[in-house]
Design a protein around this motif. Structure first.
Motif, mmCIF file in Angstrom:
data_model
loop_
_atom_site.group_PDB
_atom_site.id
_atom_site.type_symbol
_atom_site.label_atom_id
_atom_site.label_comp_id
_atom_site.label_asym_id
_atom_site.label_seq_id
_atom_site.Cartn_x
_atom_site.Cartn_y
_atom_site.Cartn_z
ATOM 1 N N ILE A 155 -4.229 -6.012 -6.991
ATOM 2 C CA ILE A 155 -3.016 -7.182 -7.224
ATOM 3 C C ILE A 155 -3.417 -7.634 -5.524
ATOM 4 N N ALA A 156 -2.630 -6.606 -4.727
ATOM 5 C CA ALA A 156 -2.072 -7.428 -3.392
ATOM 6 C C ALA A 156 -4.028 -7.557 -2.576
ATOM 7 N N PHE A 157 -4.973 -7.082 -2.743
ATOM 8 C CA PHE A 157 -6.493 -7.838 -1.918
ATOM 9 C C PHE A 157 -7.671 -8.465 -3.274
ATOM 10 N N HIS A 158 -6.743 -9.060 -4.280
ATOM 11 C CA HIS A 158 -7.912 -9.268 -4.987
ATOM 12 C C HIS A 158 -9.266 -10.263 -4.963
ATOM 13 N N ASP A 159 -8.208 -11.280 -4.015
ATOM 14 C CA ASP A 159 -8.625 -12.439 -3.571
ATOM 15 C C ASP A 159 -10.754 -12.033 -2.329
#
Length: 450
Positions: A174-178
């Motif tokens: 989630i933290a680095f989903h982009d």
């Protein structure tokens, strides 16, 4: 077709968020799925036909409603969006609470609401019902509709796929989903039947290789537009947007990317929770759209540093504005020098998951203390100029309430003190861990509950 799925999934999200136990959440889901089963009992779906015609379905004017039906219709424990794509199924298995109302249903409820807002509400200038007749929201939708109708056929089609798959990176982190999402684009496009032939049938004049590349870059940078005057510095946003422009294929749709990011961002914020989209938040996103356009057109950019710093504070704490007198009183009480704090607030390169956390904290003074201590920690080790190179990230591995507890019991502040006293790059104090690290994106300071 006329059922208000947006209202339904909002109500479900609120109920699930307020549930005290996992058993209670299971009962809520089971009861409500039975209601959907009754609603959709007369709907029959030929999955093989659906698989062959999914892209055609997306071209339909009512595609948002069709997608909600596919998401709400179950067979053997799977809804039909799950059946269409293993990537989207895995995305839907990710749940997030706190301020994230829609994601409590499964992350795809969020993505489908984004799809609806952009490709139904904005596309047709229809009010968003969960704003309960708000005139301000109607005005925003109309303004965005005026941008939408000027888009090319290619841009409008890109927008449909983009809104549907923009968050696929959450299946990994989630933290680095982009950043992570881009590597799953080819697989998810294959699963929903996207290829050169489907582009030609849709009369979309983009080579499929370029289509994939454009989506990969847009997904990687899709949170950038909401971060100006918020979690990102002006310099960071400008550099990232220039990099995006360099990476995009040289296609005429390139000049429309700012508009696509703007429309996605509007839906993306609302589909977390409608309360996050007020007049000030909308204006900040619109400012970033114009910021992008100025860069694209090679125009001079001049922004007021103090105004930007104040906007970043307001956005993080979820207030439309903070009075200068209130800020001055907080800074004076905590012996924080105003000029330096404003400068640090303007310069800090990037803050991740700060907004959602501080909105949960609901304490302006403590938020300012937290940010000040983190700025001071970076400056203690590397000097004030280092702020321009640093990302502060509150790791979303735990519920916001767990972080709030660590702020209020002073474990967070004691951890920073211990880290300075011992001159350590990493420190754990009771249930809080703070560490200085670096990756391909540069230096970062991570804060997590352990």
């Amino acid at each position: 077709m006329n059922f208000q799925y947006d209202k339904y999934y909002r109500k479900m999200g609120v109920l699930l968020n307020h549930a005290k136990t996992e058993e209670e959440r299971i009962v809520i889901k089971t009861t409500n799925l039975e209601k959907l089963e009754q609603l959709l009992s007369s709907v029959e779906i030929d999955f093989n036909k659906l698989k062959c015609n999914f892209v055609k379905l997306l071209l339909e004017k009512e595609s948002a409603r069709f997608l909600w039906i596919l998401y709400s219709k179950y067979e053997n424990g799977e809804n039909y969006i799950d059946k269409m794509s293993s990537i989207l199924k895995r995305e839907n298995q990710v749940v997030r609470g706190g301020v994230n109302t829609y994601k409590m249903n499964g992350w795809m409820a969020h993505s489908l609401y984004v799809y609806q807002i952009v490709n139904q509400n904005i596309a047709n200038s229809l009010e968003i019902v969960n704003f309960n007749g708000s005139q301000e929201n109607k005005k925003q939708v109309q303004e965005l509709h005026d941008i939408y109708i000027r888009l090319s056929v290619e841009a409008k089609f890109l927008l449909k796929i983009f809104t549907l798959i923009h968050d696929i990176g959450v299946i990994e982190d989630i933290a680095f989903h982009d950043k992570l999402g881009s590597k799953y684009v080819e697989q998810v496009l294959s699963e929903i039947g996207m290829n050169q032939m489907s582009l030609e049938q849709a009369k979309v004049k983009i080579d499929f290789t370029d289509f994939v590349k454009i989506l990969q870059e847009m997904i990687q940078y899709h949170v950038l537009i909401t971060s100006l005057s918020s979690e990102s510095s002006d310099l960071y946003v400008e550099n990232k947007y220039r990099k995006l422009m360099e990476e995009l294929p040289n296609h005429c749709v390139k000049k429309e990317i700012s508009a696509l990011l703007f429309l996605l961002a509007y839906g993306d914020v609302i589909a977390v929770d409608e309360s996050l989209m007020n007049q000030k938040k909308y204006q900040r996103i619109k400012d970033c759209y114009h910021f992008f356009e100025q860069i694209r057109k090679k125009e001079t950019i001049k922004r007021d540093e103090e105004k930007v710093a104040m906007e970043r504070i307001c956005d993080i704490i979820g207030e439309s504005k903070i009075l200068t007198l209130e800020l001055n009183a907080i800074l004076e009480k905590n012996k924080i020098e105003k000029k330096q704090f404003i400068e640090d607030m303007y310069n800090i390169k990037l803050m991740r998951y700060t907004g959602a956390l501080m909105k949960k904290l609901k304490d302006t003074e403590m938020t300012i203390r937290i940010l000040y201590e983190l700025f001071e920690l970076i400056e203690y080790f590397e000097g004030k100029e280092a702020l321009k190179e640093y990302t502060i990230i509150f790791m979303p591995n735990r519920h916001e309430n767990d972080f709030v507890e660590q702020f209020k019991n002073n474990n967070f502040f004691n951890c920073i003190k211990k880290m300075k006293d011992n001159h350590e790059n990493e420190c754990t104090y009771k249930n809080i861990n703070i560490s200085k690290n670096a990756d391909l994106d540069g230096k970062y300071l991570s804060v997590k509950v352990v």
